[in-house]
Write a protein that holds these residues in place. Structure first.
Motif, PDB file in Angstrom:
ATOM      1  N   PHE A 234       3.895  -1.817  12.689  1.00 48.24           N
ATOM      2  CA  PHE A 234       4.103  -2.803  11.637  1.00 48.24           C
ATOM      3  C   PHE A 234       5.532  -2.691  11.110  1.00 48.24           C
ATOM      4  O   PHE A 234       6.097  -1.597  11.083  1.00 48.24           O
ATOM      5  CB  PHE A 234       3.120  -2.589  10.480  1.00 48.24           C
ATOM      6  N   ALA A 235       6.071  -3.820  10.682  1.00 49.04           N
ATOM      7  CA  ALA A 235       7.413  -3.819  10.109  1.00 49.04           C
ATOM      8  C   ALA A 235       7.467  -4.798   8.948  1.00 49.04           C
ATOM      9  O   ALA A 235       6.993  -5.934   9.068  1.00 49.04           O
ATOM     10  CB  ALA A 235       8.446  -4.192  11.158  1.00 49.04           C
ATOM     11  N   LYS A 236       8.018  -4.346   7.838  1.00 49.82           N
ATOM     12  CA  LYS A 236       8.284  -5.229   6.706  1.00 49.82           C
ATOM     13  C   LYS A 236       9.721  -5.704   6.843  1.00 49.82           C
ATOM     14  O   LYS A 236      10.641  -4.898   6.964  1.00 49.82           O
ATOM     15  CB  LYS A 236       8.126  -4.495   5.378  1.00 49.82           C
ATOM     16  N   VAL A 237       9.899  -7.002   6.830  1.00 53.51           N
ATOM     17  CA  VAL A 237      11.227  -7.595   6.947  1.00 53.51           C
ATOM     18  C   VAL A 237      11.581  -8.170   5.581  1.00 53.51           C
ATOM     19  O   VAL A 237      10.955  -9.113   5.111  1.00 53.51           O
ATOM     20  CB  VAL A 237      11.250  -8.700   8.026  1.00 53.51           C
ATOM     21  N   PHE A 238      12.566  -7.579   4.940  1.00 50.72           N
ATOM     22  CA  PHE A 238      13.010  -8.038   3.631  1.00 50.72           C
ATOM     23  C   PHE A 238      14.113  -9.067   3.837  1.00 50.72           C
ATOM     24  O   PHE A 238      15.094  -8.805   4.535  1.00 50.72           O
ATOM     25  CB  PHE A 238      13.521  -6.861   2.794  1.00 50.72           C
ATOM     26  N   TYR A 239      13.940 -10.239   3.232  1.00 53.84           N
ATOM     27  CA  TYR A 239      14.898 -11.322   3.422  1.00 53.84           C
ATOM     28  C   TYR A 239      15.283 -11.931   2.079  1.00 53.84           C
ATOM     29  O   TYR A 239      14.582 -11.803   1.088  1.00 53.84           O
ATOM     30  CB  TYR A 239      14.320 -12.410   4.336  1.00 53.84           C
ATOM     31  N   SER A 240      16.436 -12.564   2.068  1.00 52.10           N
ATOM     32  CA  SER A 240      16.838 -13.380   0.925  1.00 52.10           C
ATOM     33  C   SER A 240      17.199 -14.753   1.476  1.00 52.10           C
ATOM     34  O   SER A 240      17.508 -14.898   2.657  1.00 52.10           O
ATOM     35  CB  SER A 240      18.007 -12.748   0.172  1.00 52.10           C
ATOM     36  N   TYR A 241      17.184 -15.744   0.629  1.00 52.73           N
ATOM     37  CA  TYR A 241      17.442 -17.102   1.101  1.00 52.73           C
ATOM     38  C   TYR A 241      18.190 -17.890   0.035  1.00 52.73           C
ATOM     39  O   TYR A 241      18.199 -17.540  -1.138  1.00 52.73           O
ATOM     40  CB  TYR A 241      16.132 -17.819   1.451  1.00 52.73           C
ATOM     41  N   PHE A 242      18.826 -18.933   0.491  1.00 55.89           N
ATOM     42  CA  PHE A 242      19.431 -19.916  -0.396  1.00 55.89           C
ATOM     43  C   PHE A 242      19.086 -21.279   0.161  1.00 55.89           C
ATOM     44  O   PHE A 242      19.365 -21.572   1.324  1.00 55.89           O
ATOM     45  CB  PHE A 242      20.949 -19.747  -0.468  1.00 55.89           C
TER      46      PHE A 242
ATOM     47  N   THR B  47       5.934  -3.823  20.186  1.00 58.41           N
ATOM     48  CA  THR B  47       6.675  -4.689  19.275  1.00 58.41           C
ATOM     49  C   THR B  47       5.862  -4.794  17.991  1.00 58.41           C
ATOM     50  O   THR B  47       4.691  -5.171  18.025  1.00 58.41           O
ATOM     51  CB  THR B  47       6.874  -6.085  19.880  1.00 58.41           C
ATOM     52  N   PRO B  48       6.461  -4.458  16.864  1.00 53.83           N
ATOM     53  CA  PRO B  48       5.690  -4.417  15.618  1.00 53.83           C
ATOM     54  C   PRO B  48       5.288  -5.803  15.118  1.00 53.83           C
ATOM     55  O   PRO B  48       5.951  -6.798  15.402  1.00 53.83           O
ATOM     56  CB  PRO B  48       6.650  -3.741  14.631  1.00 53.83           C
ATOM     57  N   GLU B  49       4.175  -5.826  14.387  1.00 60.30           N
ATOM     58  CA  GLU B  49       3.784  -7.044  13.685  1.00 60.30           C
ATOM     59  C   GLU B  49       4.709  -7.197  12.499  1.00 60.30           C
ATOM     60  O   GLU B  49       4.960  -6.247  11.758  1.00 60.30           O
ATOM     61  CB  GLU B  49       2.338  -6.942  13.197  1.00 60.30           C
ATOM     62  N   LEU B  50       5.208  -8.409  12.292  1.00 58.33           N
ATOM     63  CA  LEU B  50       6.203  -8.647  11.260  1.00 58.33           C
ATOM     64  C   LEU B  50       5.563  -9.213   9.997  1.00 58.33           C
ATOM     65  O   LEU B  50       4.758 -10.143  10.062  1.00 58.33           O
ATOM     66  CB  LEU B  50       7.268  -9.623  11.770  1.00 58.33           C
ATOM     67  N   THR B  51       5.924  -8.629   8.878  1.00 57.53           N
ATOM     68  CA  THR B  51       5.523  -9.136   7.569  1.00 57.53           C
ATOM     69  C   THR B  51       6.799  -9.428   6.801  1.00 57.53           C
ATOM     70  O   THR B  51       7.629  -8.539   6.603  1.00 57.53           O
ATOM     71  CB  THR B  51       4.690  -8.092   6.803  1.00 57.53           C
ATOM     72  N   PHE B  52       6.971 -10.676   6.391  1.00 53.90           N
ATOM     73  CA  PHE B  52       8.184 -11.072   5.686  1.00 53.90           C
ATOM     74  C   PHE B  52       7.974 -10.943   4.188  1.00 53.90           C
ATOM     75  O   PHE B  52       7.005 -11.460   3.635  1.00 53.90           O
ATOM     76  CB  PHE B  52       8.565 -12.507   6.047  1.00 53.90           C
ATOM     77  N   VAL B  53       8.911 -10.237   3.527  1.00 53.11           N
ATOM     78  CA  VAL B  53       8.841  -9.982   2.089  1.00 53.11           C
ATOM     79  C   VAL B  53      10.155 -10.457   1.473  1.00 53.11           C
ATOM     80  O   VAL B  53      11.233 -10.035   1.918  1.00 53.11           O
ATOM     81  CB  VAL B  53       8.634  -8.475   1.790  1.00 53.11           C
ATOM     82  N   GLU B  54      10.043 -11.320   0.472  1.00 47.20           N
ATOM     83  CA  GLU B  54      11.256 -11.820  -0.180  1.00 47.20           C
ATOM     84  C   GLU B  54      11.898 -10.716  -1.006  1.00 47.20           C
ATOM     85  O   GLU B  54      11.233 -10.034  -1.776  1.00 47.20           O
ATOM     86  CB  GLU B  54      10.928 -13.011  -1.067  1.00 47.20           C
ATOM     87  N   ASP B  55      13.187 -10.561  -0.837  1.00 48.19           N
ATOM     88  CA  ASP B  55      13.949  -9.561  -1.579  1.00 48.19           C
ATOM     89  C   ASP B  55      14.754 -10.289  -2.648  1.00 48.19           C
ATOM     90  O   ASP B  55      15.654 -11.053  -2.331  1.00 48.19           O
ATOM     91  CB  ASP B  55      14.883  -8.795  -0.637  1.00 48.19           C
ATOM     92  N   ASP B  56      14.394 -10.064  -3.902  1.00 49.10           N
ATOM     93  CA  ASP B  56      15.074 -10.773  -4.987  1.00 49.10           C
ATOM     94  C   ASP B  56      16.092  -9.895  -5.704  1.00 49.10           C
ATOM     95  O   ASP B  56      16.450 -10.158  -6.842  1.00 49.10           O
ATOM     96  CB  ASP B  56      14.061 -11.334  -5.978  1.00 49.10           C
ATOM     97  N   SER B  57      16.594  -8.874  -5.045  1.00 49.39           N
ATOM     98  CA  SER B  57      17.544  -7.962  -5.687  1.00 49.39           C
ATOM     99  C   SER B  57      18.856  -8.657  -6.025  1.00 49.39           C
ATOM    100  O   SER B  57      19.496  -8.328  -7.025  1.00 49.39           O
ATOM    101  CB  SER B  57      17.801  -6.745  -4.805  1.00 49.39           C
ATOM    102  N   ILE B  58      19.270  -9.635  -5.225  1.00 49.90           N
ATOM    103  CA  ILE B  58      20.507 -10.356  -5.515  1.00 49.90           C
ATOM    104  C   ILE B  58      20.341 -11.184  -6.776  1.00 49.90           C
ATOM    105  O   ILE B  58      21.205 -11.170  -7.663  1.00 49.90           O
ATOM    106  CB  ILE B  58      20.901 -11.233  -4.312  1.00 49.90           C
TER     107      ILE B  58
END
Length: 132
Positions: free
Chosen positions: A47-55, A88-99
């Motif tokens: 398993f993998a947590k993918v931390f992302y930010s977006y605009f 290949t790990p299962e992907l879990t997308f987590v929003e990163d709001d640190s910015i």
């Protein structure tokens, strides 16, 4: 598994996922500026947590999260083709709001600094006693 190996895998996976996200055709992801902040895999790499930010001016956070979740299978298959991993790990997308959180703290600090400049300085009684 040694922690330095896990760290290298996390970094390489983040770099690879950044490139893969540019090829996703889902408009919720393609029309948003999505960047990978970090990846955190479990020790067994299942398993993998993918931390992302977006605009995005068009879509809100729920839409971008739904787009990433719907494209997770495609992203995982391209990740398997690119990286040479046994599993290949299962992907879990987590929003990163640190910015956003950092920007909010910066605004608060600016407002406090502006309030301090606007107020006249008050001398404390200890300073007055030292002057006499």
């Amino acid at each position: 598994m040694a922690s330095y190996r896990k760290g290298k895998i996390d970094e390489e996976m983040a770099r690879t996922l950044s490139g893969i996200l540019r090829t996703v055709k889902d408009p919720r992801v393609a029309n948003s500026l999505v960047s990978i902040v970090a990846v955190d895999c479990t020790a067994d790499l299942k398993f993998a947590k993918v931390f992302y930010s977006y605009f995005s001016q068009k879509y809100d956070g729920k839409d971008v999260a739904a787009g990433l979740k719907s494209a997770a299978g495609l992203i995982r298959s391209r990740l398997a083709q690119t990286m040479n991993l046994r599993i290949t790990p299962e992907l879990t997308f987590v929003e990163d709001d640190s910015i956003r959180h950092g920007a909010h703290i910066n605004e608060l600090l600016k407002s406090v600094a502006a309030d301090l400049v606007d107020k006249p300085e008050e001398t404390e009684p200890a300073e007055e006693a030292e002057k006499n």
